[in-house]
Design an enzyme around this catalytic site. Structure first.
Site, short mmCIF file in Angstrom:
data_model
loop_
_atom_site.label_atom_id
_atom_site.label_comp_id
_atom_site.label_asym_id
_atom_site.label_seq_id
_atom_site.Cartn_x
_atom_site.Cartn_y
_atom_site.Cartn_z
N TYR A 1 0.83 -1.20 0.00
CA TYR A 1 0.00 0.00 0.00
C TYR A 1 0.87 1.25 0.00
CZ TYR A 1 -4.08 -2.91 1.18
OH TYR A 1 -5.08 -3.85 1.17
N GLY B 1 -18.12 -4.35 -8.92
CA GLY B 1 -17.16 -4.83 -9.90
C GLY B 1 -15.76 -4.95 -9.30
N PHE C 1 -21.17 2.00 -5.31
CA PHE C 1 -22.55 1.90 -5.80
C PHE C 1 -23.47 2.90 -5.11
CE2 PHE C 1 -21.95 -1.53 -2.65
CZ PHE C 1 -22.89 -1.20 -1.69
N SER D 1 -13.55 -3.79 0.23
CA SER D 1 -14.37 -2.99 -0.70
C SER D 1 -15.87 -3.21 -0.48
CB SER D 1 -14.00 -3.29 -2.15
OG SER D 1 -12.73 -2.79 -2.47
N PRO D 2 -16.37 -3.03 0.74
CA PRO D 2 -17.78 -3.28 1.01
C PRO D 2 -18.74 -2.30 0.33
CG PRO D 2 -16.73 -2.30 2.93
CD PRO D 2 -15.64 -2.64 1.96
#
Length: 307
Positions: free
Chosen positions: A53, A222, A228, A217-218
């Site tokens: 990271y 994609g 979203f 990535s909750p």
């Protein structure tokens, strides 16, 4: 304080929601200090890292922001991942694992990690070699618990044959729009595309083995295609999320996180935000008991059909 869960077979009770630190290296030092301070005030003292990271900068930035020293360190749970050589390969060799951990410890200014995860499966993995690396790290006091990330059940079982320590966590992509771990079980014995297993039944395997699933990535759809929430491409989903959030008197962010925490697998989601206000919204989800009806309403609104 935030509600806790037992992390796999580690014996550690950790916050229900973990703080992802992938982007902390992009913050100014003052911003990073404020962010870490806000997380600790919320009782969110489990921080997830990886050696790649920010090219290592994220671990350094966190250590600077947290002011890590002996008194501070004991109040934190630090997890990191290794095994990716950016742009080149994956490497689970004993030498690479040991070297990666030493680098992470140096950057985090600590003598030990609470948890080390193998980041992505290495096709050339020798499980006996991984076991030797884990044993060296455990005996040397450098790592207390071990896990994996993005691994399927057979890969885990292969490792478990040789490990003398349990796999306590598996960090996997999961969200209401990336819910194949759940939908494959709902669509058993149907001709639906949702019945196709893409992970070998990893969710049920982890539950059977007492391994904590850590969703990454909750809020993404994609493969790193964006959030979203508020996305016009997911108008129906957002409408239902807003409706459900209103019933509980919480934000849409809180409702989405509460949806994830409602699953009986007792997952530990990894946040990605660098905003203290949004972190607080994620933390609040630990206090929301979402109904079965609302859980299924959100699930179906994301396009996940019931057979």
């Amino acid at each position: 304080m935030m509600r806790t869960i037992r992390l796999g077979g580690s014996g550690m009770d950790v916050p229900t929601v973990a703080v992802g630190c992938m982007r902390i290296g992009s913050l100014e030092p003052k911003e990073a200090r404020a962010f870490v301070g806000a997380a600790l005030e919320l009782g969110m003292n489990f921080f997830d890292h990886a050696d790649i990271y920010g090219g290592g900068r994220s671990e350094e930035a966190f250590a600077e922001a947290a002011g890590i020293g002996p008194s501070v360190r004991e109040g934190l749970f630090l997890q990191s991942k290794c095994g990716i050589v950016p742009g080149r390969m994956y490497d689970f060799s004993e030498e690479h694992i040991i070297g990666s951990v030493d680098g992470t410890l140096r950057r985090l200014r600590t003598e030990y990690l609470d948890v080390l995860l193998l980041h992505r499966p290495d096709a050339l993995m020798d499980p006996e070699e991984v076991a030797r690396a884990f044993e060296r790290l455990a005996k040397g006091g450098k790592v207390r618990h071990f896990g994996v990330s993005n691994h399927n059940p057979m890969q885990m079982a292969l490792l478990e044959r040789y490990l003398t320590v349990p796999i306590v966590a598996n960090q996997l992509q999961f969200s209401v729009t990336n819910a194949t771990m759940v939908s494959v079980g709902i669509n058993v014995n149907t001709m639906s595309d949702s019945a196709v297993s893409r992970d070998g039944g990893v969710l049920d395997y982890c539950r059977l083995k007492g391994v904590t699933v850590q969703p990454w990535s909750p809020f993404q759809h994609g493969s790193f295609e964006g959030a979203f929430l508020g996305n016009p491409k997911f108008a129906s989903l957002n409408g239902v999320i807003t409706e459900v959030a209103g019933r509980y008197g919480v934000s849409e962010t809180t409702a989405v996180m509460a949806w994830m925490l409602r699953h009986p697998a007792r997952m530990q989601p990894i946040t990605g935000t660098m905003k203290a206000s949004r972190l607080a919204e994620c933390a609040k989800a630990a206090d929301v008991a979402m109904s079965r009806e609302d859980w299924y309403a959100i699930y179906k609104a994301a396009g996940n059909a019931l057979p």
